[in-house]
Enzyme design. Structure first.
Site, PDB file in Angstrom:
ATOM      1  N   ASP A  72       0.819  -1.213   0.000  1.00 18.75           N
ATOM      2  CA  ASP A  72       0.000   0.000   0.000  1.00 18.75           C
ATOM      3  C   ASP A  72       0.854   1.265   0.000  1.00 18.75           C
ATOM      4  O   ASP A  72       0.471   2.285  -0.578  1.00 18.75           O
ATOM      5  CB  ASP A  72      -0.920   0.011   1.220  1.00 18.75           C
ATOM      6  N   ASN A 141      -4.836   8.497   1.903  1.00 14.55           N
ATOM      7  CA  ASN A 141      -5.155   7.821   3.159  1.00 14.55           C
ATOM      8  C   ASN A 141      -5.527   8.792   4.272  1.00 14.55           C
ATOM      9  O   ASN A 141      -6.652   8.796   4.755  1.00 14.55           O
ATOM     10  CB  ASN A 141      -3.963   6.976   3.629  1.00 14.55           C
ATOM     11  N   ARG A 168      -6.008  18.086  24.403  1.00  7.40           N
ATOM     12  CA  ARG A 168      -4.597  17.819  24.671  1.00  7.40           C
ATOM     13  C   ARG A 168      -4.366  16.364  24.304  1.00  7.40           C
ATOM     14  O   ARG A 168      -4.973  15.461  24.901  1.00  7.40           O
ATOM     15  CB  ARG A 168      -4.254  18.084  26.145  1.00  7.40           C
ATOM     16  N   ALA A 184      -5.502   5.120  11.142  1.00  9.83           N
ATOM     17  CA  ALA A 184      -6.690   5.390  11.953  1.00  9.83           C
ATOM     18  C   ALA A 184      -7.240   4.125  12.591  1.00  9.83           C
ATOM     19  O   ALA A 184      -7.737   4.149  13.715  1.00  9.83           O
ATOM     20  CB  ALA A 184      -7.764   6.057  11.092  1.00  9.83           C
ATOM     21  N   LEU A 185      -7.157   3.010  11.889  1.00 14.59           N
ATOM     22  CA  LEU A 185      -7.656   1.748  12.434  1.00 14.59           C
ATOM     23  C   LEU A 185      -6.864   1.338  13.659  1.00 14.59           C
ATOM     24  O   LEU A 185      -7.434   0.915  14.677  1.00 14.59           O
ATOM     25  CB  LEU A 185      -7.589   0.662  11.361  1.00 14.59           C
ATOM     26  N   SER A 186      -5.543   1.475  13.599  1.00  7.16           N
ATOM     27  CA  SER A 186      -4.709   1.096  14.747  1.00  7.16           C
ATOM     28  C   SER A 186      -4.889   2.047  15.924  1.00  7.16           C
ATOM     29  O   SER A 186      -4.567   1.702  17.061  1.00  7.16           O
ATOM     30  CB  SER A 186      -3.231   1.052  14.328  1.00  7.16           C
TER      31      SER A 186
END
Length: 288
Positions: A72, A141, A168, A184-186
């Site tokens: 990817d 992405n 924060r 974002a998934l992780s």
């Protein structure tokens, strides 16, 4: 669909597995007597092999698609090139996960099927970021606000000029549906089907435990204000993993980008099958 007649090959990595996959694809195209050329960087990645096939000056409408060989990350690198030359992408997966690459280099019958005209295309939209110094960039992405120092960033988030929160955190991931299966998934974000027109905002290690990912319409305008001189100097903005600048950042504005990428899929492609395969989801909770 219309048969594909002239391929432009894109290779980035010099890892042995990727090089072998590229050679296999090239030999397959030669066997089919299918016209193709390589980018200059691709020939370099292959150690100078096939230098007689290099096209150093890509003329408009010379090629009708691009074959990207790698993972990817390679496809993300090729995306800007493909968009610039208006070329849809066929992904040959020789990386680790490969959400965007459908074709396995060990079964190139699928590539033959695609080249014959049996395929469909899918549009993947991009995001655009504009920094306070008017620097701009786009991402397929995600756009990531992160920190360079071992202290939390302080920022305020606005969506369509409406104040959302003061935060924060280590940073914020702003992702497309394509990027929802990446960083974002992780970070605990939701998986968003690529057909959904949306932007996902996923905070990175927020100090406030009530902070949660937010999904907003794709026509939203997202403004991030760094609220202290320390945060402005510590902040870093990256697009698809590539850092934009290390200069002080006062504000970043993210919105839907006008350009889009076209992916070519084989006729049997199913997004949910890809998810199950790539994420190793079990088909059943009972063992046979």
């Amino acid at each position: 669909m219309t048969p594909l007649h002239h391929s432009l090959i894109f290779v980035k990595s010099q890892e042995p597995a990727v090089v072998q996959a590229a050679v296999t694809v090239i030999q397959h195209l030669e066997h089919l007597k299918h016209p193709f050329a390589l980018t200059v960087a691709s020939a370099h990645a292959l150690g100078g092999a096939y230098s007689d096939r290099v096209d150093s000056n890509i003329a408009p409408k010379t090629y009708d698609h691009m074959i990207v060989i790698g993972g990817d990350g390679t496809l993300l690198s090729a995306a800007k090139y493909a968009i610039q030359h208006q070329l849809p992408i066929i992904g040959i997966n020789s990386g680790t996960v490969g959400f965007l690459a459908d074709v396995c280099p060990t079964d190139l019958r699928i590539l033959t099927t695609i080249l014959s005209g049996d395929y469909f295309t899918e549009t993947r939209h991009l995001l655009k970021v504009t920094l306070s110094d008017e620097t701009t960039a786009s991402a397929l992405n995600d756009i990531v606000l992160s920190r360079q120092a071992a202290r939390l960033l302080c920022y305020e988030l606005f969506i369509n000029d409406s104040f959302v929160c003061a935060q924060r955190a280590d940073g914020l991931i702003i992702s497309t549906p394509t990027g929802s299966t990446a960083y974002a998934l992780s970070a605990g974000g939701s998986i968003i089907h690529p057909a959904i027109k949306a932007i996902a905002l996923t905070p990175l290690c927020p100090h406030r435990l009530s902070s949660r990912p937010i999904i907003v319409p794709s026509d939203s305008i997202i403004d991030i204000h760094l609220t202290s001189p320390t945060a402005q100097h510590d902040a870093l903005v990256s697009c698809d993993g590539f850092d934009m600048t290390t200069a002080p950042i006062h504000q970043a504005t993210i919105q839907h980008a006008p350009e889009a990428l076209q992916l070519i899929h084989p006729p049997h492609y199913c997004y949910f099958e890809a998810l199950k395969h790539k994420l190793h989801w079990e088909r059943s909770l009972t063992s046979s």
